[in-house]
Design an enzyme around this catalytic site. Structure first.
Site, PDB file in Angstrom:
ATOM      1  N   SER A   1     -10.922  -1.018  -1.535  1.00  0.00           N
ATOM      2  CA  SER A   1      -9.681  -0.951  -0.728  1.00  0.00           C
ATOM      3  C   SER A   1      -9.962  -1.246   0.736  1.00  0.00           C
ATOM      4  O   SER A   1      -9.102  -1.741   1.455  1.00  0.00           O
ATOM      5  CB  SER A   1      -9.076   0.455  -0.809  1.00  0.00           C
ATOM      6  OG  SER A   1      -8.274   0.594  -1.937  1.00  0.00           O
TER       7      SER A   1
ATOM      8  N   ASP B   1       0.848  -1.196   0.000  1.00  0.00           N
ATOM      9  CA  ASP B   1       0.000   0.000   0.000  1.00  0.00           C
ATOM     10  C   ASP B   1       0.883   1.245   0.000  1.00  0.00           C
ATOM     11  O   ASP B   1       1.988   1.215  -0.545  1.00  0.00           O
ATOM     12  CB  ASP B   1      -0.942  -0.036   1.214  1.00  0.00           C
ATOM     13  CG  ASP B   1      -2.289   0.605   0.913  1.00  0.00           C
ATOM     14  OD1 ASP B   1      -2.311   1.819   0.667  1.00  0.00           O
ATOM     15  OD2 ASP B   1      -3.311  -0.103   0.925  1.00  0.00           O
TER      16      ASP B   1
ATOM     17  N   HIS C   1      -4.093   6.079   3.180  1.00  0.00           N
ATOM     18  CA  HIS C   1      -4.690   4.836   2.674  1.00  0.00           C
ATOM     19  C   HIS C   1      -4.032   3.591   3.272  1.00  0.00           C
ATOM     20  O   HIS C   1      -4.706   2.678   3.748  1.00  0.00           O
ATOM     21  CB  HIS C   1      -4.564   4.830   1.149  1.00  0.00           C
ATOM     22  CG  HIS C   1      -5.350   3.772   0.448  1.00  0.00           C
ATOM     23  ND1 HIS C   1      -4.931   2.463   0.371  1.00  0.00           N
ATOM     24  CD2 HIS C   1      -6.516   3.842  -0.248  1.00  0.00           C
ATOM     25  CE1 HIS C   1      -5.810   1.770  -0.338  1.00  0.00           C
ATOM     26  NE2 HIS C   1      -6.783   2.578  -0.724  1.00  0.00           N
TER      27      HIS C   1
END
Length: 775
Positions: A565, A148, A221
C-alpha cells in the site's frame, strides 16, 4: 384449524419469500464500454430495462438497482437472485456477471523519496537544471486520483499554499457528508467523493462511530497513501517519539489530489485488522474518476485470491482508464513470501512490490547473559535502565489457550497474574503486531519483544507500540527463546529506539511483498517494479491512532507503516512527474520507462536481496527498484494500445470484453503483447516472440542488443542492432529462447530461472527481465 396447523400453513407461505430475500445478493452486470450515443438518463433507463427482463415488478426493479455506471464503464450493480443473475449472464450483450463478495478486496496495508533519487529537503535553487522535480514542475497541474479510505484534509501535507488555480480539465466535485464539506477541498485536494451503497447493502447503515459517512478518513491509510503520492513538502515533521524526523514529501509535491473513498470499517472487527472495499463501490469510483479528468490513479487495494480479468473490478475499471490514457498504479499485495500470491496482475496496470529504504529504527535487546540482539521499533515509550524478568508468551498464558496459539499473544490469551512486571516475547503468525503489544500491556507486562517467524526472516516492521517494545528477526528470536529455556532466571532490557540513516544493504525486498508468477496471466511477468514500502513515514488521520487499536488514544499527524500500500503511491507519484514532463506519452510508455530503467543493485553494489540476504528475483521486484529520474529519459519504450490489450485478452480466453471488437480467427499467444519483459511459463523446445520499440530519446540513434540468458537457455535477439532515424520511429525485433540440450537434464522442470535482455546506445540501457520454466 388448530393454532399449530395455522402456524404451519403461514410458515409454508412465508418460507419461499424469506428464501428469495436471503438468496438476493449484489451482482455486477458488465456490458463493456459506452458507444457515446446515449444521454445519461437513457443509459440508466437501458439498465433498468435489463432488470425488468428478470424482475417483473417495476418498483422492485428500480429498488434493486444500486449503481448505474454511465461514463466510461457500461454496466450496473443490482440486488439479484442467482437465477436472475444467471439469466442476465446468458444475454448476448452482457460481457460478464459476477457476485460482489464481502471482504474480497481490502487495503494492502519521507526518506523514501530521497532514497529513490528525488531530494526532499533541498532548496529549489540548489537543484540541478536537469533535476526531475524541476523538469516536471513538481507535478503541477497533474491530477492524481486515490481510491482508498478517504483523507484528513487538515494535514499540512494537503495545504494549497502557492499551488495556483485548479486545472481547467477538472470536472469533479467535492461531496459533503459527516464532518466534511466543500470548504475541506482546496487547490490541492480538488475533489473528494465517497461510495458506500455496496457496503451498506451488505452491512446495513454505517455505524457513524466506526467511520465518517463522507470522504473524511477515520482509518489513516488513505491519508498516508495520498500524501505519499502527492503530499506537499512539509519540513520538521516526525513520527510519534521523534522518529524519522525531517521533511515529509509526496513524489509529486505540487500535483492535485482527487479522493475517492471506497474502503470502510468492518463492523465488530478492529481497525487494526483491516477494512473492506466492495466491487460495486470501486467500479462507481473508477467510472467517476475517469470522467472527472484524473491523469493517474493510485489503488492500494487488492484481493487475497486471484480474480479472472472479467470479474475483477479493479482490472475492468483500469482498462477503461487506460483507454483514456490514465496511468493506473496498484499494490502487488502483502501475501508473501509464498509464490503466485499477486493481486492486480492485468498488463494495463503497473503492479508494485515493496522494498526497504536506507533508514532503520534501532532498538537492541540486551539479555541477562550479556548477549545483544539488534531490533527495531518506533515506540516512544522507554524502560528504566535496569534488567527485567523475561518470559516467553506460552509460559504466561491462560489455561484455555491451545498449544498452537500459545506463543502468539492474541487478545485475551495472557494471564495478568503470570505476566505482570515482565518483558514478554511473542511470535509473529496469527493476529497483528500491534495487537500482540496491546495484549502484553493489558496484562501489565512492562515490555514486549516481537519475534519474527521463519517466513518473515530478517525483515523488521517498526511499529508505534503502546509500551516499550522492539521487533527482532527470526534467528535472534530463536536464540532469545533458547536463552529463556536454559537460564534459571532469564532477564532482559530493551534499549530505547533511535533513527539511523544510510543503513546497508538497501533496498532489500520485504518478506510480505506478494510474489509472481501471476496465477491469472503467467505469460506476463509480474510484479512490474518495486518501490519503498517498509517503515514509511507519511501523513495520518486525526480520527485514528498510530496503531488503530481501540485502546490507543494517541493522535498523531504523521505515522510510520508498511505494506505494498505504501509502495504503490510512490509509483503513482513518479508516474505523475513523468506525465508532467511527457504529457503525450501513453500509460504503457510510462510503465515501460519505469520498468526498463529500474535498478538491480543495492547501496553496496550487489544484487538486491530478500529480507534474509538471499538474492531476490523478478517475481519479487519485476524490473527492479524504481528510479524516477532515469525513467524520465528511458531512450526507448515498449508501447501498447487499447487494441493490443484486447488482443491479449482474446489470447487469454476473454473474448467479449468489448462487444464491438471481434477476436481474430488466427490464434495469438498472450506473450505476444508488446510488454517490457518476457515470461515463458512452459517452454517446449524453442519459442520466438516479437517486440516493438519506439524511440523517445534522440534522432539518429543506434542501439545494440545484449542478453544475460537464464541458466540452461540460449537467448538470441534479431536483428542485434536497431537504428532509429527520428524521435517516434518504431522498430521490431524477435527474441528466440531455446533450452540448451546438453544441460536439459539439470534444469528443474518445476522451477523458474531468470535472466534479462537489453538495448544500449552508450547513454541509455533499456533492460527487460526474463522468467522461464520448462514444460
Amino acid at each position: 384449524m388448530n393454532s399449530f396447523s395455522t402456524f404451519s400453513f403461514l410458515l409454508l407461505l412465508v418460507l419461499p419469500l424469506l428464501a428469495s430475500c436471503h438468496e438476493k445478493q449484489v451482482y455486477i452486470v458488465y456490458f463493456g464500454e459506452h458507444n457515446g450515443e446515449r444521454a445519461l438518463h437513457e443509459i440508466e433507463e437501458n439498465h433498468h430495462s435489463y432488470l425488468l427482463s428478470v424482475i417483473e415488478n417495476d418498483e422492485e426493479a428500480k429498488s434493486s438497482l444500486i449503481y448505474s455506471y454511465k461514463h466510461s464503464i457500461n454496466g450496473f450493480a443490482a440486488l439479484l437472485t442467482p437465477h436472475q443473475a444467471s439469466k442476465l449472464s446468458g444475454m448476448e450483450e452482457v460481457v460478464s456477471v459476477y457476485k460482489s463478495e464481502p471482504r474480497k478486496y481490502s487495503l494492502h496495508t519521507t526518506r523514501s523519496w530521497e532514497f529513490s533519487g528525488l531530494e526532499e529537503s533541498v532548496a529549489p535553487n540548489s537543484l540541478k537544471k536537469d533535476d526531475l522535480l524541476l523538469k516536471a514542475k513538481y507535478g503541477k497541474n497533474v491530477i492524481i486520483g486515490v481510491l482508498d479510505s478517504g483523507i484528513w484534509p487538515e494535514s499540512k501535507s494537503f495545504s494549497d499554499e502557492g499551488i495556483g488555480p485548479i486545472p481547467k480539465s477538472w470536472k469533479g466535485i467535492c461531496q459533503s457528508g459527516d464532518a466534511f464539506n466543500s470548504s475541506n477541498c482546496n487547490e490541492k485536494i480538488i475533489g473528494a467523493r465517497y461510495y458506500i451503497k455496496g457496503y451498506e447493502q451488505y452491512y446495513g447503515p454505517l455505524n457513524r462511530t466506526l467511520d465518517y459517512r463522507s470522504p473524511r478518513d477515520k482509518d489513516g491509510h488513505g491519508t498516508h497513501t495520498s500524501s505519499t503520492a502527492g503530499g506537499k513538502n512539509v519540513p520538521n515533521v516526525s513520527a510519534i517519539g521523534g522518529f524519522a524526523s525531517g521533511t515529509a514529501s509526496g513524489g509529486a509535491p505540487l500535483a492535485r489530489l482527487a479522493i475517492y473513498k471506497v474502503c470502510w470499517a468492518i463492523p465488530k472487527v478492529g481497525k487494526e485488522d483491516g477494512n473492506t472495499c466492495f466491487d460495486e463501490d470501486m467500479l462507481a469510483a473508477l467510472d467517476d474518476a475517469i470522467a472527472d479528468g484524473v491523469d493517474v490513479i493510485s489503488i492500494s487495494i487488492g484481493t487475497k485470491e486471484p480474480q479472472p480479468f472479467d470479474q475483477d473490478s479493479i482490472a475492468i475499471g483500469a482498462l477503461h482508464a487506460m483507454k483514456k490514457n490514465i496511468v493506473v498504479s496498484c499494490s502487488a499485495g502483502n501475501s508473501g513470501p509464498a509464490p503466485s500470491t499477486l493481486s492486480n496482475t492485468a498488463p494495463w496496470i503497473i503492479t508494485v512490490g515493496a522494498s526497504s529504504v536506507d533508514r532503520t529504527f534501532l532498538s537492541p535487546v540486551v539479555l541477562g547473559n550479556g548477549k545483544k540482539f539488534m531490533g527495531q521499533t518506533v515506540t516512544p515509550y522507554k524502560l528504566k535502565k535496569k534488567m527485567y524478568p523475561l518470559v516467553y508468551a506460552e509460559e504466561v498464558i491462560n489455561s484455555n489457550i491451545t498449544k498452537d496459539l500459545a506463543g502468539q499473544c492474541l487478545p485475551g490469551s495472557l494471564s495478568p497474574k503470570k505476566a505482570k512486571g515482565k518483558i514478554v516475547i511473542c511470535l509473529r503468525g496469527n493476529g497483528t503486531r500491534v495487537g500482540k503489544g496491546g495484549e502484553v500491556k493489558r496484562v501489565g507486562g512492562v515490555g514486549y519483544i516481537l519475534g519474527n517467524s521463519k517466513a518473515n526472516g530478517a525483515e523488521l516492521a517498526a511499529d508505534a507500540h503502546l509500551l516499550p517494545a522492539t521487533a527482532v528477526d527470526y534467528k535472534s528470536a530463536v536464540q532469545i527463546l533458547n536463552y529463556i529455556k536454559s537460564a534459571k532466571a532469564p532477564m532482559a532490557y530493551i534499549v530505547p529506539g533511535k533513527t539511523v540513516l544510510h543503513t546497508k544493504p538497501a533496498p532489500y525486498m520485504a518478506s510480505f511483498t506478494s510474489r509472481g508468477p501471476s496465477a491469472v496471466a503467467p505469460d506476463i511477468l509480474k510484479p512490474d517494479i518495486t518501490a519503498p514500502g517498509l517503515n514509511i513515514l507519511a501523513a495520518w488521520s486525526g480520527g485514528s491512532s498510530p496503531t488503530k487499536l481501540d485502546i490507543d488514544n494517541r493522535v498523531v499527524e504523521y505515522n510510520i507503516i508498511s505494506g505494498t500500500s505504501m509502495s504503490c503511491p510512490h509509483v503513482g507519484g513518479a508516474a505523475a512527474l513523468l506525465k508532467a514532463i511527457h504529457p503525450t506519452w501513453s500509460s504503457a510508455a510510462i510503465r515501460s520507462a519505469l520498468i526498463t530503467s529500474a535498478g538491480l543493485q543495492n547501496n553496496v553494489g550487489e544484487q538486491i536481496t530478500d529480507a534474509s540476504g538471499k538474492p531476490a528475483d523478478p517475481f519479487q521486484f519485476g524490473g527492479g527498484h524504481f528510479k524516477p529520474s532515469k525513467a524520465a529519459d528511458p531512450g526507448l519504450v515498449y508501447d501498447a494500445s487499447y487494441q493490443d490489450y484486447l488482443l491479449f485478452l482474446c489470447a487469454s480466453g476473454v473474448e467479449d470484453i468489448n462487444k464491438s471488437f471481434k477476436c481474430p480467427k488466427k490464434s495469438h499467444s498472450p506473450r505476444d503483447l508488446n510488454y517490457p519483459s518476457l515470461a515463458i511459463p512452459s517452454l517446449n523446445g524453442t519459442v520466438t516472440v516479437s517486440r516493438r520499440l519506439t524511440n523517445v530519446g534522440v534522432p539518429k540513434s543506434v542501439y545494440f542488443a545484449s542478453a544475460k540468458p537464464p541458466l540452461g537457455f540460449s537467448v538470441e535477439i534479431s536483428p542485434p542492432i536497431l537504428s532509429f532515424k527520428h524521435v517516434g520511429s518504431k522498430r521490431t525485433f524477435t527474441i528466440t529462447v531455446k533450452a540448451q540440450s546438453d544441460i536439459m537434464g539439470s534444469i528443474p522442470r518445476d522451477q523458474y530461472v531468470f535472466g534479462s535482455y537489453s538495448w544500449n546506445d552508450g547513454i541509455h540501457n533499456v533492460r527487460s527481465p526474463i522468467a522461464i520454466k520448462l514444460a
